[in-house]
Design an enzyme around this catalytic site. Structure first.
Site, PDB file in Angstrom:
ATOM      1  N   ASP A  55      24.300  34.447 -72.917  1.00  0.00           N
ATOM      2  CA  ASP A  55      24.689  35.749 -73.480  1.00  0.00           C
ATOM      3  C   ASP A  55      23.450  36.646 -73.628  1.00  0.00           C
ATOM      4  O   ASP A  55      23.483  37.830 -73.305  1.00  0.00           O
ATOM      5  CB  ASP A  55      25.439  35.593 -74.810  1.00  0.00           C
ATOM      6  N   TYR A  73      33.435  24.888 -61.536  1.00  0.00           N
ATOM      7  CA  TYR A  73      34.179  25.259 -60.324  1.00  0.00           C
ATOM      8  C   TYR A  73      34.624  24.022 -59.534  1.00  0.00           C
ATOM      9  O   TYR A  73      35.489  24.104 -58.663  1.00  0.00           O
ATOM     10  CB  TYR A  73      33.344  26.169 -59.417  1.00  0.00           C
ATOM     11  N   ASP A  85      26.986  32.686 -61.002  1.00  0.00           N
ATOM     12  CA  ASP A  85      27.933  33.572 -60.334  1.00  0.00           C
ATOM     13  C   ASP A  85      27.897  34.939 -61.022  1.00  0.00           C
ATOM     14  O   ASP A  85      27.775  35.992 -60.381  1.00  0.00           O
ATOM     15  CB  ASP A  85      29.339  32.936 -60.460  1.00  0.00           C
ATOM     16  N   LYS A 141      23.844  27.358 -72.216  1.00  0.00           N
ATOM     17  CA  LYS A 141      24.515  27.680 -73.484  1.00  0.00           C
ATOM     18  C   LYS A 141      24.386  26.433 -74.364  1.00  0.00           C
ATOM     19  O   LYS A 141      25.377  25.854 -74.845  1.00  0.00           O
ATOM     20  CB  LYS A 141      25.978  28.062 -73.193  1.00  0.00           C
ATOM     21  N   ASP A 150      25.437  38.589 -59.913  1.00  0.00           N
ATOM     22  CA  ASP A 150      26.092  39.877 -59.641  1.00  0.00           C
ATOM     23  C   ASP A 150      25.483  40.967 -60.509  1.00  0.00           C
ATOM     24  O   ASP A 150      25.270  42.092 -60.061  1.00  0.00           O
ATOM     25  CB  ASP A 150      27.601  39.787 -59.912  1.00  0.00           C
TER      26      ASP A 150
END
Ligand code: NAD
Length: 356
Positions: A223, A142, A247, A191, A251
């Site tokens: 994942d 980001y 992020d 990852k 959620d």
């Protein structure tokens, strides 16, 4: 004690939920003998309308001079077509960066009274859930280099994920410190089977873990983590991860608890300086109708009292009042079951206040 609090109400339901939260904060101040001095400043769409930019200098200065910042939410369809740097959401990235808020804490707690709102089967959630996602907030993709280049496949756009060792070290420390006060378990999510930045992340987290021999550290690919969160969420205590993975996962973790209207968050920098806001957005669909659930913002005040102001008893007082208000059956529309009475934002606030 006197405290200086910067208040950014923002857009949509922001002003409604912040007004509720400050009403509760004032009541707590009265009960325990503290004075919270508020300075209201603009950020987001309303700041763009007033000053032509989403994060005016004045707002930043007031935030920097305060003990903590309270934020409602920013954004809405009115500003959706503005260029990136003028959009309301740019104010959030600017505030995080300028205030050095590198750690985002998002507790996902399933209240006993709201068990029915959890979309998972009762046997999966058992006697409740309490997960804390610690998301790195000022680095990674980001904030990395971005741009366009021409390729054989036409115009291409790129965003770069970069993490430096010290950025990983400081967020890992926040996660381990948090775990020490909880079940002493940290799951680092990356990852590392694909990304070089994730391999550095993993190595660095392992280095920090050596200073916390009592905490059990595990690693999980993102994942798999997204799958495990719905398959067996009880295995998690503290999850620490990068800006983008955090992020998304926070959620997902939050939805397990039923409603986004229940979830607080804290963004912390050095010296416990912090910004406190609900996880939800500005909810333009219900703005101005008195329908918003104020509990996420009220619980964010509880986090502020605990993390930035060191007022533990006062923080606990808010949490207990919210639990009691829920146990009494008080519900806003987002958490009400069929046939249950629906309270307005003001009525829910009054129910919490009565239980302080
Ligand atoms: P949202 O969280 O605003 O709303 C999603 C859904 O949840 C809506 O149906 C809304 O009515 C409901 N909801 C949200 N908060 C609620 C509450 N307190 N009580 C009851 N119901 C609630 O997400 P969105 O619709 O994707 O985004 C709307 C705007 O908010 C966008 O402009 C987005 O960019 C912005 N946004 C801001 C923040 C922030 O300020 N931190 C975070 C997320 C989204």
């Amino acid at each position: 004690m006197d405290y200086k609090i910067a208040v950014i109400k923002g857009d949509g339901i922001g002003p409604e939920v912040v007004d509720s939260a400050l009403e509760i904060l004032d009541a707590v101040g009265e009960k325990f003998g503290h004075k919270f001095n508020y300075t209201e400043v603009l950020a987001g769409g309303c700041a763009y309308d007033e000053y032509g930019e989403p994060l005016p200098e004045k707002t930043l200065n007031v935030c920097k001079e305060s003990d903590a910042v309270v934020l409602g939410a920013v954004g809405g369809p009115k500003w959706d077509d503005l260029p990136g740097e003028k959009r309301p959401e740019a104010a959030l990235l600017g505030l995080r960066k300028e205030l050095g808020l590198f750690a985002n804490l998002r507790p996902a707690i399933l209240f006993e009274a709201l068990k029915d709102a959890c979309p998972l089967k009762p046997e999966i959630i058992g006697d409740g859930l309490d997960i804390c996602v610690v998301r790195e907030l000022t680095g990674g993709i980001y904030f990395g280099e971005r741009g366009f280049r021409d390729t054989e496949m036409g115009k291409a756009a790129y965003d770069v994920e970069v993490y430096a060792e010290q950025e990983v070290e400081r967020i890992a420390k926040v996660a381990f410190d948090m775990a020490m006060k909880r079940k002493k378990k940290v799951m680092s999510v990356d990852k590392a089977n694909i990304l070089e930045s994730s391999r550095l992340w993993r190595k660095t987290v392992e280095k920090v873990a050596k200073d916390y021999p009592e905490v059990a550290l595990d690693h999980m690919y993102v994942d798999n983590a997204s799958m495990q969160l719905v398959r067996d969420p009880k295995q998690f205590d503290v999850i620490v991860t990068t800006n983008m993975f955090g992020d998304i996962l926070s959620d997902e973790a939050s939805m397990i608890t039923g409603s986004i209207g229940m979830l607080p968050s804290a963004s912390l920098g050095e010296n416990n300086k912090g910004m406190y806001e609900p996880v939800h957005g500005s909810a333009p669909d219900i703005a101005g109708q008195g329908k918003a659930n104020p509990l996420a913002t009220i619980l964010s005040m509880s986090m502020m009292l605990k993390y930035s102001l060191g007022l533990l008893e006062e923080s606990e007082c808010i949490e207990q009042a919210v639990t009691k208000a829920l146990n009494e059956g008080n519900r806003t529309g987002d958490i009400a079951g069929t046939g249950e009475k629906i309270l307005t934002t003001a009525e829910m606030t009054a129910a919490v206040k009565a239980n302080l």
